[in-house]
Scaffold this motif. Structure first.
Motif, PDB file in Angstrom:
ATOM      1  N   LYS A   1       8.444   7.925   9.920  1.00 47.12           N
ATOM      2  CA  LYS A   1       8.363   7.467  10.949  1.00 47.12           C
ATOM      3  C   LYS A   1       7.165   6.517  11.242  1.00 47.12           C
ATOM      4  O   LYS A   1       7.473   5.397  11.657  1.00 47.12           O
ATOM      5  N   ASP A   2       6.125   7.062  10.896  1.00 46.85           N
ATOM      6  CA  ASP A   2       4.965   5.912  11.117  1.00 46.85           C
ATOM      7  C   ASP A   2       4.035   6.198   9.794  1.00 46.85           C
ATOM      8  O   ASP A   2       3.734   7.305   9.437  1.00 46.85           O
ATOM      9  N   ILE A   3       3.742   4.960   9.348  1.00 45.46           N
ATOM     10  CA  ILE A   3       2.619   4.724   8.320  1.00 45.46           C
ATOM     11  C   ILE A   3       1.493   4.339   8.710  1.00 45.46           C
ATOM     12  O   ILE A   3       1.477   3.256   9.411  1.00 45.46           O
ATOM     13  N   TYR A   4       0.281   4.809   8.380  1.00 48.08           N
ATOM     14  CA  TYR A   4      -1.287   4.347   8.547  1.00 48.08           C
ATOM     15  C   TYR A   4      -1.684   4.176   7.113  1.00 48.08           C
ATOM     16  O   TYR A   4      -1.784   5.134   6.169  1.00 48.08           O
ATOM     17  N   THR A   5      -1.973   2.768   6.918  1.00 52.06           N
ATOM     18  CA  THR A   5      -2.526   2.568   5.529  1.00 52.06           C
ATOM     19  C   THR A   5      -3.816   2.056   5.616  1.00 52.06           C
ATOM     20  O   THR A   5      -4.093   1.036   6.202  1.00 52.06           O
ATOM     21  N   ILE A   6      -4.711   2.244   4.608  1.00 53.27           N
ATOM     22  CA  ILE A   6      -5.934   1.863   4.450  1.00 53.27           C
ATOM     23  C   ILE A   6      -6.462   1.281   3.244  1.00 53.27           C
ATOM     24  O   ILE A   6      -5.833   1.704   1.936  1.00 53.27           O
ATOM     25  N   GLU A   7      -6.861  -0.081   3.423  1.00 53.64           N
ATOM     26  CA  GLU A   7      -7.451  -0.840   1.958  1.00 53.64           C
ATOM     27  C   GLU A   7      -8.874  -1.318   2.292  1.00 53.64           C
ATOM     28  O   GLU A   7      -9.115  -1.865   3.369  1.00 53.64           O
ATOM     29  N   ARG A   8      -9.413  -0.828   1.281  1.00 51.76           N
ATOM     30  CA  ARG A   8     -10.953  -1.546   1.240  1.00 51.76           C
ATOM     31  C   ARG A   8     -11.199  -2.946   1.248  1.00 51.76           C
ATOM     32  O   ARG A   8     -12.186  -3.563   1.511  1.00 51.76           O
ATOM     33  N   LEU A   9     -10.157  -3.780   0.357  1.00 48.24           N
ATOM     34  CA  LEU A   9     -10.408  -5.112   0.200  1.00 48.24           C
ATOM     35  C   LEU A   9      -9.503  -5.980   1.292  1.00 48.24           C
ATOM     36  O   LEU A   9      -8.440  -5.970   1.423  1.00 48.24           O
ATOM     37  N   ASP A  10     -10.403  -6.788   2.168  1.00 49.73           N
ATOM     38  CA  ASP A  10      -9.598  -7.257   3.382  1.00 49.73           C
ATOM     39  C   ASP A  10      -8.761  -8.240   2.719  1.00 49.73           C
ATOM     40  O   ASP A  10      -7.628  -8.373   3.602  1.00 49.73           O
ATOM     41  N   THR A  11      -8.960  -9.052   1.743  1.00 50.62           N
ATOM     42  CA  THR A  11      -7.857 -10.126   1.351  1.00 50.62           C
ATOM     43  C   THR A  11      -6.468  -9.357   1.041  1.00 50.62           C
ATOM     44  O   THR A  11      -5.556 -10.005   1.471  1.00 50.62           O
ATOM     45  N   LEU A  12      -6.579  -8.241   0.331  1.00 54.70           N
ATOM     46  CA  LEU A  12      -5.392  -7.645  -0.012  1.00 54.70           C
ATOM     47  C   LEU A  12      -4.739  -7.097   1.480  1.00 54.70           C
ATOM     48  O   LEU A  12      -3.506  -7.196   1.562  1.00 54.70           O
ATOM     49  N   SER A  13      -5.425  -6.305   2.348  1.00 53.56           N
ATOM     50  CA  SER A  13      -4.874  -5.907   3.491  1.00 53.56           C
ATOM     51  C   SER A  13      -4.317  -7.041   4.311  1.00 53.56           C
ATOM     52  O   SER A  13      -3.193  -6.782   4.818  1.00 53.56           O
TER      53      SER A  13
END
Ligand code: SAH
Length: 222
Positions: A108-120
């Motif tokens: 239903k809902d995905i929360y995704t975290i990335e440390r590198l802003d370029t990739l996010s």
């Protein structure tokens, strides 16, 4: 499913072959996982010059010294979550956004975290173009989890970790599952942890080799 409105693409045959020759042959049985991997255009998540390699049986560089995981590894991790459709999921390591897209097809809902802003930012652009509306992005240290949105039905960690963190287990619902590669800097064991009451059960799934998870509770440097 959001394949309606998505034009047929030149990689459909390659994708069908990937599902049959890598995933079914590799032991993936969950039909919903196979269907999702048939739908999501993996070539959209790799660098433009590498699109013709997108369906090969290996991880690919996505820049910033990071990789999009091998298709079979994405399938194994997703199958281990045993998704039924209503779940709220936390992913650590957005990377290309490919795993997030597969999860968005199945939960239903995905929360995704990335440390590198370029990739996010790049992942956000691709997933927006593909019309996903159920993915929420955060740039920062995923080792802290996402306490404001906890508890989650599932947490999937897509970068290698020195140990299983208690704060991830704390952010799981009772009965929830954590899928995490645990071990050394280059080789780990993919582990599924199921939270049951105040305790948890652990099952080893397979050996794997993810990039390092860096952060407060991960590796301290690149
Ligand atoms: N799921 C991705 C593959 C991820 S590769 C995909 O489908 O393409 C692992 C990612 O984890 C890398 O992008 C890396 O930058 C990120 N990462 C490493 N440590 C992290 C941390 N502490 N918090 C958030 N992201 C992290």
């Amino acid at each position: 499913m959001i394949q309606n409105g998505r034009a047929r693409d030149p990689y459909e045959v390659a994708r069908r072959r990937m599902v049959a020759d890598q995933l079914v042959a590799g032991g993936i049985k969950d039909q919903r996982v196979l269907e999702a991997m048939l739908q999501v255009p993996r070539h959209e998540f790799v660098n433009p010059g590498m699109q013709n390699q997108a369906y090969e049986d290996r991880p690919l560089q996505i820049g910033m010294a990071q990789t999009i995981s091998q298709p079979l590894m994405v399938a194994i991790m997703t199958e281990a979550l045993e998704l039924k459709g209503g779940e709220k999921i936390l992913e650590i390591g957005t990377g290309s956004g490919y795993q997030a897209a597969i999860l968005a097809e199945l939960a239903k809902d995905i929360y995704t975290i990335e440390r590198l802003d370029t990739l996010s930012i790049r992942a956000r652009r691709v997933l927006h173009k593909l019309l996903y509306k159920n993915i929420h992005f955060r740039i920062g240290d995923g080792t802290l989890g996402w306490p404001e949105e906890a508890p989650f039905d599932c947490i999937v960690v897509t970068a290698g970790s020195p140990e299983i963190q208690k704060n991830f287990i704390d952010q799981l619902k009772d009965g929830g599952r954590l899928v995490i590669p645990v071990g050394g800097e280059t080789v780990q064991e993919l582990v599924v942890i199921t939270k049951v009451g105040g305790s948890f059960r652990t099952r080893n799934v397979t050996g794997c080799g993810f990039v390092k998870r860096i952060g407060e509770y991960g590796w301290k440097c690149e």
